[in-house]
Write a protein that holds these residues in place. Structure first.
Motif: not given
Length: 750
Positions: A125-131
């Motif tokens: 989820p955190l990676r998806m937020a940035g991506a």
């Protein structure tokens, strides 16, 4: 690149242009957005001045503000979580500002710190937020420049189009990006392209901590705030009978003395609604000193309670808990545990025919291990601020799982849950103790009764004698060896007060043809709860000590003995319920053997080895001890860990060093005995904690390098230290240690 399903709809992805700054705010609700997620594991990244679930704010000057949702108690997630977002966003770390979210379930999901699950459950989820933010910024630039999006690159918060030599900072494209629709699939970076993840960054709060800025619950102040302190029964098994508070109320600065009961009679408790003494007396006054003096003037009478049964709705479903009457003592506990250990227990797993294997054994080794109750002893004692006004409540408290105390607060106060606002100041330690937030309920009920803002503060004596404790445990191991000293069967029977510590499907299960695991438990009215690496903190020491004895009886090197078992578990495993990955487990031992120089022990040094799997990670230690006038001195600990991708190496090393030092202190000294229901140690002059002179002179931490998604880090290095110490002490003294704590042990079985 890795593709990840966003599954973000109109309601869960909220974009707001801020007219004042021209910035972009991205709000995310990750309900079912990533694999293997439950509603309790929802991630949120909010910006505190917007009413959303999760935020990544990009200002018109290129500065990025990321608000972390989870409580912080020293594991450094306030640095590591934003690092993950910043990595996928492609922004320079120096341009990132980090804020702490308040608690709000509807906005942020379950803001949970514990179980070494923070980074593991938030990784995708955190990676998806940035991506996702990077994707809409690229799309906005492509529209503005009329070029294909796949020709645009980003670096350190700047968008580039090489062919036209155009560039723009993220802030310049933020408002336009707010109008872009997020696609169903988002591309994530390859691990090899990481620039922020895997590099060390200082704790974002380091300066504030060392300069003494108010960050912790104990620092919280509000105009008109009163101080409250509690008086609880002197012994487990007792409850309030009556009180005479007239003398205390007459003292200078005292506003009131009140009795409260944390739970309503019809309230259905959850798994973390643990409270040693739900019925207490509280003294409320203007200052800490005045309240402390008034406590001495209270005349409170306590009485024994009758046994009862209660139903708990925990994570594992509904459970029935029997709470016996009586005043319990450690001596009677030991006798009961020995009695149950000698009787058949509940069989949890059986492989092969262990009964026949033991009958035909040429040699049988049997050893029993035990450990006492332990107090958490966080540096910051329990505290909570509460201001209840009518049907609204404001809370500020250091808690690990705020969402799980909210239903209790609402029930006990008789106000709607949505009317309770909660700030989450930094915690001065947690270790599982602050997952049980009864002190928040107490503060709120006191505030409601005195109709004023109140800060409840536990003294160290209150903290140490009020629970919740690491249970007392016992385990018996038996090994069958053939005439060639080969291990043919293993039997473990484990239990405790009031729970079993057994993990039936962990190593060495799956590596032995004939294996049996049994468990038992003894009911108690002494309250227990999670303690750093629950249950593992005992079982690792017992298991790893016993494996060393088997290795010695077999004439094998301790590390090679473990590797041989793991080879069997990898190539031809027994059973299908083995919890661990034998290849990763072996990899940690191989790395440890190399980095510790295992084959060349220094002169006057005695070495112990231990390894363990828990919280989805693998940790192993080689511990060097020398004896100085009969006292063990820990010279060095070499640690190897496989926790997948390491987000912030320095922070991970710090956690390992802390776990190792904490484990050594508990193994050497940790013990909380009881007599007639009363804890026999009430402060640090009696309950010995590790001192600087007891700490290792040197600690080395090494990580297995791989591209596996991050797993647990805060807890896995803790359990194996107990076995490493026991095995090193045996090398140093020629005597095995079977009962913790080791340094004060009087009876040692040879």
């Amino acid at each position: 690149m890795t593709l990840i399903k966003t599954k973000i709809g109109r309601r869960s992805f909220i974009r707001t242009s801020t007219l004042a700054s021209g910035g972009l705010v991205l709000g995310f609700n990750w309900l079912a957005s990533c694999k293997n997620k439950t509603e309790e594991e929802i991630l949120a990244m909010p910006k505190e001045w917007f009413e959303m679930n999760s935020y990544l704010k990009i200002g018109d000057n290129g500065v990025v503000t990321i608000t972390t949702p989870n409580p912080e108690f020293g594991q450094n997630i306030r640095t590591s979580m934003p690092m993950i977002v910043a990595e996928e966003l492609g922004v320079d770390w120096k341009n990132v500002v980090v804020d702490q979210a308040p608690y709000h379930a509807e906005k942020y999901g379950m803001q949970f710190t514990g179980g070494s699950r923070g980074i593991m459950t938030r990784w995708e989820p955190l990676r998806m937020a940035g991506a996702s933010a990077r994707h809409v910024l690229i799309a906005a630039a492509a529209q503005a420049w009329q070029v294909p999006a796949n020709e645009i690159t980003t670096e350190d918060g700047v968008l580039y189009h090489k062919a036209t030599e155009k560039s723009a900072g993220y802030g310049e494209m933020a408002s336009a990006a707010a109008q872009i629709t997020i696609p169903e699939d988002i591309s994530l970076k390859e691990v090899k392209d990481f620039k922020i993840i895997g590099t060390s960054h200082k704790n974002v709060d380091a300066k504030s901590i060392v300069t003494g800025e108010p960050m912790f619950g104990m620092d919280y102040q509000k105009e008109g705030m009163l101080i409250a302190m509690i008086v609880h029964p002197p012994a487990f098994g007792m409850t309030l009978k009556s009180m005479d508070a007239e003398a205390a109320k007459a003292m200078s600065g005292i506003k009131d003395v009140v009795a409260i009961n944390s739970f309503k009679d019809d309230y259905k408790k959850g798994g973390f609604d643990v409270n040693a003494f739900p019925e207490i007396v509280a003294v409320v006054g203007n200052s800490t000193w005045e309240v402390l003096q008034a406590k001495k003037k209270l005349n409170v009478e306590w009485q024994p309670f009758d046994s009862y049964t209660e139903t708990i709705n925990g994570f594992r479903g509904t459970q029935t808990k029997n709470v016996p009457a009586g005043l319990e003592s450690s001596t009677s506990h030991a006798a009961k545990m020995a009695e149950l250990a000698a009787k058949p227990g509940k069989i949890v797993r059986t492989d092969g025919n262990p009964k026949a294997a033991f009958k035909n054994a040429a040699k049988i080794i049997e050893r029993s291990y035990s450990a006492p109750f332990l107090a958490h002893n966080c540096m910051e004692p329990l505290n909570a601020f509460a201001h209840v006004e009518g049907d609204k409540a404001q809370i500020a408290a250091p808690v690990q799982i705020p969402s799980l105390i909210l239903p209790t607060l609402a029930s006990s106060l008789g106000i709607p849950a949505e009317n309770i606002a909660m700030e989450m100041p930094r915690m001065g330690g947690g270790f599982g103790r602050k997952a049980y937030a009864h002190y928040v309920v107490e503060a709120a009920m006191i505030s409601q009764k005195v109709n004023a803002p109140v800060k409840l503060v536990y003294t160290r004596e209150d903290d140490m004698t009020n629970g919740i404790y690491r249970p007392s445990y016992h385990a018996t191991y038996r090994a069958a060896l053939d005439k060639n000293n080969n291990l043919t069967a293993l039997h473990v029977k484990a239990g405790g007060i009031p729970e079993s510590p057994l993990f039936a499907n962990r190593f060495p299960a799956g590596a032995i043809d004939n294996y049996m695991a049994e468990e038992w438990a003894i009911d108690s009215n002494i309250t227990i709860g999670a303690f750093r690496a629950p249950r593992s903190n005992f079982m690792a020491g017992a298991e790893q000590s016993f494996l060393d004895e088997i290795a010695e009886a077999s004439g094998k090197d301790p590390i090679q003995f473990r590797l041989d078992l793991l080879k069997r578990a990898k190539e031809n495993p027994v059973g299908e319920r083995n919890d661990y990955d034998a290849e990763r487990y072996a990899g940690v031992l191989e790395l440890l053997r190399e980095k510790s120089g295992w084959s060349a022990t220094p002169a006057n040094i005695n070495r112990g080895i231990s390894a363990y799997f828990c919280h989805n990670s693998y940790a192993a230690h080689v511990l060097d001890i020398r004896m100085d006038e009969g006292k063990p001195v820990v010279e060095k600990v070499v640690c190897a860990i496989d926790c997948g991708i390491v987000v912030n190496p320095d922070a991970a090393v710090n956690m390992a060093e802390g776990a190792i030092t904490d484990g050594i202190g508990n193994a050497f000294f940790g013990e909380l005995p009881f007599k007639d229901g009363m804890p026999q140690k009430t402060n640090f002059h009696e309950y010995q904690m590790i001192r600087m002179s007891d700490a290792p002179k040197e600690i080395e931490v090494h990580f297995v390098e791989n591209e596996i998604a991050p797993t647990g880090m805060g807890e896995p290095p803790f359990p194996p230290i107990f076995g490493a110490i026991a095995n090193a002490l045996y090398k140093a003294t020629g005597q095995r240690h079977y009962r913790q704590p080791f340094v004060t042990e009087k009876q040692i079985v040879g």
